[in-house]
Design a protein around this motif. Structure first.
Motif, PDB file in Angstrom:
ATOM      1  N   GLU A 102      -8.380  -1.003  -0.608  1.00 29.81           N
ATOM      2  CA  GLU A 102      -8.440  -1.205  -2.057  1.00 29.81           C
ATOM      3  C   GLU A 102      -7.551  -2.372  -2.465  1.00 29.81           C
ATOM      4  OE1 GLU A 102      -9.259   3.189  -3.831  1.00 29.81           O
ATOM      5  OE2 GLU A 102      -7.478   2.154  -4.555  1.00 29.81           O
ATOM      6  N   LYS A 132      -6.652   8.171   3.584  1.00 32.90           N
ATOM      7  CA  LYS A 132      -6.001   7.695   2.364  1.00 32.90           C
ATOM      8  C   LYS A 132      -5.261   6.356   2.548  1.00 32.90           C
ATOM      9  CE  LYS A 132      -3.035   9.221  -1.366  1.00 32.90           C
ATOM     10  NZ  LYS A 132      -2.132  10.230  -1.836  1.00 32.90           N
ATOM     11  N   LYS A 133      -4.467   6.304   3.620  1.00 37.22           N
ATOM     12  CA  LYS A 133      -3.658   5.104   3.845  1.00 37.22           C
ATOM     13  C   LYS A 133      -4.531   3.853   4.004  1.00 37.22           C
ATOM     14  CE  LYS A 133       0.650   4.157   6.197  1.00 37.22           C
ATOM     15  NZ  LYS A 133       1.489   4.172   5.005  1.00 37.22           N
ATOM     16  N   GLU A 142       0.347   7.015  -6.407  1.00 37.32           N
ATOM     17  CA  GLU A 142      -0.798   7.930  -6.449  1.00 37.32           C
ATOM     18  C   GLU A 142      -0.336   9.384  -6.314  1.00 37.32           C
ATOM     19  OE1 GLU A 142      -4.385   7.865  -3.720  1.00 37.32           O
ATOM     20  OE2 GLU A 142      -4.868   6.297  -5.162  1.00 37.32           O
ATOM     21  N   MET A 186       1.704   1.879  -3.473  1.00 36.83           N
ATOM     22  CA  MET A 186       0.534   2.420  -4.174  1.00 36.83           C
ATOM     23  C   MET A 186       0.366   3.911  -3.864  1.00 36.83           C
ATOM     24  SD  MET A 186      -2.058  -0.766  -3.614  1.00 36.83           S
ATOM     25  CE  MET A 186      -3.540  -0.092  -4.263  1.00 36.83           C
ATOM     26  N   GLU A 187       0.665   4.259  -2.608  1.00 41.46           N
ATOM     27  CA  GLU A 187       0.543   5.657  -2.191  1.00 41.46           C
ATOM     28  C   GLU A 187       1.542   6.528  -2.951  1.00 41.46           C
ATOM     29  OE1 GLU A 187       0.791   6.143   2.014  1.00 41.46           O
ATOM     30  OE2 GLU A 187      -0.014   8.167   1.976  1.00 41.46           O
ATOM     31  N   ARG A 233      -7.605   3.600   3.120  1.00 39.47           N
ATOM     32  CA  ARG A 233      -8.359   3.366   1.888  1.00 39.47           C
ATOM     33  C   ARG A 233      -7.541   2.549   0.899  1.00 39.47           C
ATOM     34  NH1 ARG A 233      -7.458   5.855  -3.114  1.00 39.47           N
ATOM     35  NH2 ARG A 233      -7.016   7.837  -2.090  1.00 39.47           N
ATOM     36  N   LEU A 234      -6.232   2.896   0.786  1.00 38.64           N
ATOM     37  CA  LEU A 234      -5.372   2.165  -0.144  1.00 38.64           C
ATOM     38  C   LEU A 234      -5.213   0.709   0.277  1.00 38.64           C
ATOM     39  CD1 LEU A 234      -2.628   4.826  -0.899  1.00 38.64           C
ATOM     40  CD2 LEU A 234      -4.246   3.848  -2.521  1.00 38.64           C
ATOM     41  N   LYS A 266     -12.927   7.918  -0.542  1.00 39.96           N
ATOM     42  CA  LYS A 266     -11.945   8.610  -1.384  1.00 39.96           C
ATOM     43  C   LYS A 266     -12.034  10.120  -1.160  1.00 39.96           C
ATOM     44  CE  LYS A 266      -9.802   7.602  -5.752  1.00 39.96           C
ATOM     45  NZ  LYS A 266      -9.848   6.889  -6.979  1.00 39.96           N
ATOM     46  N   SER A 290       0.842  -1.208   0.000  1.00 39.30           N
ATOM     47  CA  SER A 290       0.000   0.000   0.000  1.00 39.30           C
ATOM     48  C   SER A 290       0.885   1.268   0.000  1.00 39.30           C
ATOM     49  CB  SER A 290      -0.972   0.006   1.182  1.00 39.30           C
ATOM     50  OG  SER A 290      -0.277  -0.033   2.381  1.00 39.30           O
TER      51      SER A 290
END
Lengths: 72, 666
Positions: B498, B491-492, A70, A66-67, B494-495, B485, A63
């Protein structure tokens, strides 16, 4: 006995491994799934392997990647 | 992966220390151990299992054998204390793994006591061995993990097995065995385990999301409620599956008792019922396929069903107007280009001159004006006329095809009713036999059948609800992620969420593909091996593994015959299945078969002897055989593959077996 991990990679059924290699998906997710499969293969004889910590590490690592992607 | 060397010391009839080096030559991948009954063939397999997995699954679990001492009795009697030891060296191109277990036994064969139990496991890293050992068998995790790298315990029975017991694998009601074998041996369970563990993690991540908007909270609550009902239903379905398996097994036990009843009338009725049930199963599949075919046919012919009258009327109307029996007629099929040509040439095709101002020219000019719009109508009407005629023709064919399909369906349904009726008659006849036990068995069988039917209906209903809930959860998850979102603080998490959910979705898709692919590969090899190994050419037409992993063998008349094949044929079938499975398994492990040709006689034996090592050419093979199996003809058929041959010589007085290598062949 940590070194036994190296044996596991080639022991995941090639049909499964090749499917993971070739399936259209994000490269970070692919690496993540491979890590999980290797972990499960290593502990295949254990009914309830202590997976939680290993999974947490892999989820955290993937993750974060992924961050970064993004933010870019 | 091969077994290089086995050391056995004081294990059962192997008194003292015995060292055996198996053939590790790829071109001669077969090692033979020949021994009479009781010489120690099965105990050689037991020794390997005992060392690697700590048990002896091939041991008959009779009371006397369970009480038997694992140590060589003569040695124990003489010395009062014996160390039993089995060591195994394994590797790909050289010994890379070493496993050893020992147990110290003291006392006498009748009253003995187990003392120290030790283990050692080592593997080669570079040029040095890394070793672990323990003085207790209670924690052998490191040992087990290393063994599991080569051959996990759960699947060893597909690599180390007793050929004579194989035929049980394909008895009726054992579909789950075939399914489990494919799932385990082909490692599909790895995907299941990833899915289960990732699902738990996904739930944890979701729980970690705090301080969110009321909308997110609301969606989350909905997902939780849906998930908990889904899980509840899944548990109920699992329970129903267990009940179905249990009732099927119980019903089969009753069938078996009736099949073996002392009087032939009962046996015959049960045999007839067995055949009828197989035929009904096949018929049900055919009926289902026919229903699908009819549905497809109807869907492709909707235009014929709903538009037939309108099309027919239109066609007739155009026809009447072309013929001029109905007004207004179809405009003449005269093209404006043709009339313009006549006018520019100032002459008609009948050679009449078309001078300016002449009545003939004026008539053509008038026609040209009207034709401008009408010639298209004429074209359309003519084209439509033929198109409709074509559709009406097709609709006749549609109708005759529909009639044919419906007739076939009706006939199949009638056939099923007839067979169901016959089943009822058989049951009534059995109940009418004035023997209490038969009547009881038959009524028990009825109860089991009712139970199976009820559970299947219940399961279908629950399956439907579960799939609806799954769809709802999917939609809610998308809503959830969309909402979250919007909140940058999450955010963290959520990722992470996901990642878990996308991975779960991908795993599901990969599993679907892989399961189908593996099933097809196993089926293809299974069929190929069976037909090459089977001795009655032309007796069978097909060997199939269905999507539900049911196995069917179709005879040359097109009927399912798995229930009626001989024990030898079942063993051949099972050997073919095992060979197919190991070739698709993804495990590179040695294969050891105890009495591989035990139930097979004469020519078939020779044929299998020639084929089996060929199909398993990529594995190291060890056959433990009796002299009835290892005939000169069998040896001759195998000789190209044989790397080493050993004879197990049992000395009754000394209660010991010697393992003698026969260099020039047995």
């Amino acid at each position: 006995m940590e070194g036994v991990v190296y044996m596991a990679k080639k022991e995941v059924n090639p049909v499964i491994w090749d499917e993971v290699e070739g399936y259209p998906m994000n490269e970070d997710v692919r690496a993540f799934l491979k890590e999980l499969l290797l972990f499960e293969r290593k502990h295949i004889s254990e009914k309830s392997p202590r997976y939680s910590e290993e999974y947490d590490k892999s989820i955290e690592k993937c993750s974060e990647k992924m961050e970064e992607s993004e933010s870019e | 992966m091969k077994i290089y060397k086995i050391e056995i010391e004081n294990y059962r009839q192997y008194r003292g220390k015995h060292t055996v080096e198996l053939s590790t030559d790829d071109a001669h991948n077969l090692t033979i151990f020949l021994g009479a009954m009781g010489a120690g063939k099965t105990n050689l397999l037991n020794a390997i299992n005992w060392c690697l997995y700590g048990d002896e699954p091939s041991l008959e679990k009779t009371e006397s054998e369970l009480q038997q001492c694992i140590a060589n009795e003569k040695e124990l009697e003489d010395k009062g204390r014996v160390v039993v030891r089995v060591g195994i060296w394994m590797g790909i191109d050289q010994p890379e793994y070493f496993f050893e277990k020992t147990i110290c036994i003291s006392g006498s064969p009748a009253h003995h006591e187990e003392r120290e139990k030790t283990w050692r496991a080592a593997y080669l890293e570079g040029s040095s061995w890394r070793t672990s050992s323990g003085l207790d068998w209670r924690d052998t995790t490191q040992f087990n993990n290393l063994v599991s790298d080569i051959l996990p315990e759960g699947i060893r029975s597909f690599f180390f097995f007793d050929g004579e017991r194989l035929d049980e694998f394909f008895r009726k009601g054992m579909e789950h065995e075939v399914r489990d074998a494919i799932i385990k041996v082909c490692q599909i369970e790895l995907l299941d385990r990833c899915t289960n563990h990732l699902t738990s993690k996904s739930k944890e991540v979701r729980k970690g999301i705090k301080g969110v908007s009321p909308e997110i909270k609301r969606i989350d609550e909905e997902i939780k409620t849906l998930t908990s009902s889904k899980e509840g239903l899944e548990k109920e379905i699992e329970d129903l599956n267990k009940r179905i398996t249990e009732a099927t097994k119980n019903k089969d036990d009753v069938n078996e008792k009736l099949r073996k009843w002392t009087t032939t009338d009962v046996q015959e009725l049960q045999r007839e019922r067995d055949e009828l049930e197989i035929e009904i199963e096949k018929l049900n599949k055919e009926i289902k396929n026919k229903e699908k075919e009819i549905r497809h046919h109807f869907a492709s012919g909707v235009i014929f069903i709903f538009g037939f009258d309108a099309l027919k009327n239109t066609h007739e109307m155009i026809d009447r107007r072309i013929k001029g029996v109905e007004q207004p007629p179809i405009p003449p099929d005269i093209k404006d280009k043709f009339l313009n040509d006549l006018l520019s040439r100032h002459r008609c095709i009948c050679t009449t001159e078309l001078r300016e101002g002449s009545p003939q020219r004026e008539a053509i000019e008038k026609l040209l004006k009207s034709v401008g719009s009408l010639s298209q109508i004429s074209d359309d009407a003519t084209e439509g006329y033929y198109k409709i005629a074509n559709i009406l023709e097709k609709s006749k064919k549609f109708k005759s095809e529909r009639d044919k399909l419906e007739k076939e369906y009706q006939e199949m349904s009638k056939e099923r009713v007839k067979k169901d009726q016959r089943l009822k008659e058989i049951s009534e006849r059995l109940k009418g036999i004035p023997i209490d036990e038969i009547q009881n068995l038959e009524s028990l069988r009825d109860d089991f059948e009712d139970k199976i039917r009820e559970c299947i209906a219940d399961r279908a209903q629950k399956d439907l609800i579960v799939s609806t809930i799954k769809e709802k959860i999917k939609i809610k998850n998308v809503e959830f992620r969309k909402e979250i979102k919007k909140d940058e603080k999450q955010k963290k998490l959520r990722l992470k969420l996901e990642l878990c959910e996308n991975s779960l979705e991908t795993l599901k898709e990969i599993k679907e593909k892989v399961v189908g692919e593996i099933r097809e590969k196993v089926e293809q090899k299974f069929e190929e091996y069976f037909f090459n190994m089977h001795w009655k050419r032309g007796a069978f037409r097909d060997v199939k593994i269905s999507d539900e992993y049911g196995t069917s063998v179709i005879n040359n008349l097109g009927s399912e015959c798995l229930g009626s094949i001989s024990a030898g044929e079942r063993q051949t079938l099972a050997l073919s299945f095992m060979a197919a499975l190991s070739s698709v398994s993804g495990f590179d492990a040695p294969i050891i078969i105890d009495t591989p040709l035990g139930r097979i006689s004469g020519v078939p034996k020779e044929k299998i002897a020639a084929s089996l090592p060929k199909y398993l050419e990529n594995s190291q093979l060890t056959f433990l055989m009796t002299d009835q199996e290892f005939t000169p003809a069998v040896r001759d058929n195998m000789k190209e593959r044989i790397g080493k041959e050993f004879e197990l010589q049992y000395d009754e007085e000394e209660i010991t077996t010697g393992i003698i290598e026969m260099k020039g062949g047995i």
